[in-house]
Design an enzyme around this catalytic site. Structure first.
Site, PDB file in Angstrom:
ATOM      1  N   HIS A   1       0.995  -1.149  -0.014  1.00  0.00           N
ATOM      2  CA  HIS A   1       0.065  -0.110   0.046  1.00  0.00           C
ATOM      3  C   HIS A   1       1.016   1.204  -0.029  1.00  0.00           C
ATOM      4  O   HIS A   1       2.183   1.208   0.534  1.00  0.00           O
ATOM      5  CB  HIS A   1      -0.930  -0.163   1.277  1.00  0.00           C
ATOM      6  CG  HIS A   1      -2.153  -0.985   1.219  1.00  0.00           C
ATOM      7  ND1 HIS A   1      -3.284  -0.678   1.263  1.00  0.00           N
ATOM      8  CD2 HIS A   1      -2.275  -2.286   0.594  1.00  0.00           C
ATOM      9  CE1 HIS A   1      -4.146  -1.710   1.219  1.00  0.00           C
ATOM     10  NE2 HIS A   1      -3.382  -2.687   0.614  1.00  0.00           N
TER      11      HIS A   1
ATOM     12  N   CYS B   1      -7.361   0.856   3.731  1.00  0.00           N
ATOM     13  CA  CYS B   1      -7.546   0.054   4.853  1.00  0.00           C
ATOM     14  C   CYS B   1      -8.586   0.619   6.060  1.00  0.00           C
ATOM     15  O   CYS B   1      -7.969   2.030   6.574  1.00  0.00           O
ATOM     16  CB  CYS B   1      -6.093  -0.455   5.318  1.00  0.00           C
ATOM     17  SG  CYS B   1      -6.316  -1.716   6.712  1.00  0.00           S
TER      18      CYS B   1
END
Length: 298
Positions: free
Chosen positions: A205, A236
């Site tokens: 990420h 997230c």
């Protein structure tokens, strides 16, 4: 020329974070566009409870329309019922997941790591009986927002559990964007030593802006398989300021500039990312879609 294998995860890991439902026909058109751009591996959806993730309630319909188009279709499955639904839908590859961090695993699925490892046996058996492919994903492999650092031994514990069920392909997830190049190099070196037979994929990420830097660290460690999301989709719920997955177009651009072959059409990916941005009605974080490549792309 070194080949980079890219799995597109935007349709699952990206769209699951969107609050407004993307119509099924538009998801299918994006999926077809990805295939036309050369993607041979797509994590297309997740067979989770529609109540938990309403954005992916159309998983069966999406898989049905994308099957047989030339790409391997993967889907995330959280439990035996999800695995059963995925197999019925005709998914090519099922992805099971467990967090390396005890705390994150409890927040995510309300189980200990040991309990989750026990839960994978019936899913693994069902997939083996079906002759489909099975992949494991280790979440928070590079750090946990509650625990902090996650040791290589904790990651290895989960991989050992998967390997005991015959799983030979594992994705290491930087779930909350805590990976750094030294962490990546250390973990990849340890796992290559301990599990030389396991095929590793890295999933980063871009939460703190160094997602592609971590890719370079992974390449230095000998890893050539990566997951990314169109336009940098995703995030997230447990990561403050999460900005999504590393961007597929940005990764393809980086690979081209480094002399690495991906087999993907960058121009088509940029156009597709722009289309996704229109569908969602908000700006995506990809950079190459905004600035274009350094030199013209045919």
């Amino acid at each position: 020329m070194t080949e980079l294998t890219i799995t597109e995860v935007g349709m699952r890991d990206g769209l699951q974070m969107e609050s407004v439902f993307v119509p099924t026909n538009q998801k299918i058109q994006i999926g077809l566009g990805l295939i036309d751009a050369g993607l041979q591996r797509i994590e297309a959806t997740s067979f989770v409870s529609p109540k938990a993730v309403p954005q992916l309630a159309d998983a069966t319909e999406v898989i049905s329309e994308l099957r047989g188009r030339g790409a391997t279709l993967a889907a995330l499955v959280p439990n035996p019922r999800g695995a059963e639904r995925a197999l019925e839908a005709g998914v090519d590859e099922l992805v099971m997941f467990i967090s390396a961090s005890e705390t994150h695993n409890r927040h995510n699925v309300n189980r200990s790591v040991a309990e989750s490892l026990e839960n994978i046996a019936p899913m693994a058996q069902a997939v083996a009986d079906s002759k489909r492919s099975l992949r494991a994903a280790v979440s928070t492999a590079f750090g946990c927002p509650w625990q902090g650092n996650v040791s290589a031994e904790e990651v290895a514990r989960v991989i050992e559990g998967f390997a005991a069920q015959g799983v030979g392909a594992v994705t290491l997830g930087d779930t909350t964007g805590m990976a750094t190049p030294p962490i990546v190099r250390h973990l990849c070196a340890k796992l290559a030593e301990w599990f030389p037979e396991v095929e590793l994929t890295l999933h980063f990420h871009n939460t703190r802006g160094i997602g592609l830097v971590n890719v370079i660290a992974g390449l230095e460690a000998g890893i050539t398989r990566y997951e990314s999301a169109l336009g940098g989709l995703g995030g997230c719920p447990f990561a403050k300021g999460a900005s999504g997955n590393i961007c597929t177009e940005d990764l393809v651009y980086l690979a081209a500039e480094m002399g690495l072959e991906t087999g993907l059409d960058l121009r088509r990916l940029i156009n597709l990312a722009e289309r996704m941005q229109e569908i969602l009605g908000h700006e995506l974080s990809g950079q190459v879609m905004k600035a274009g490549p350094r030199l013209p792309v045919a």
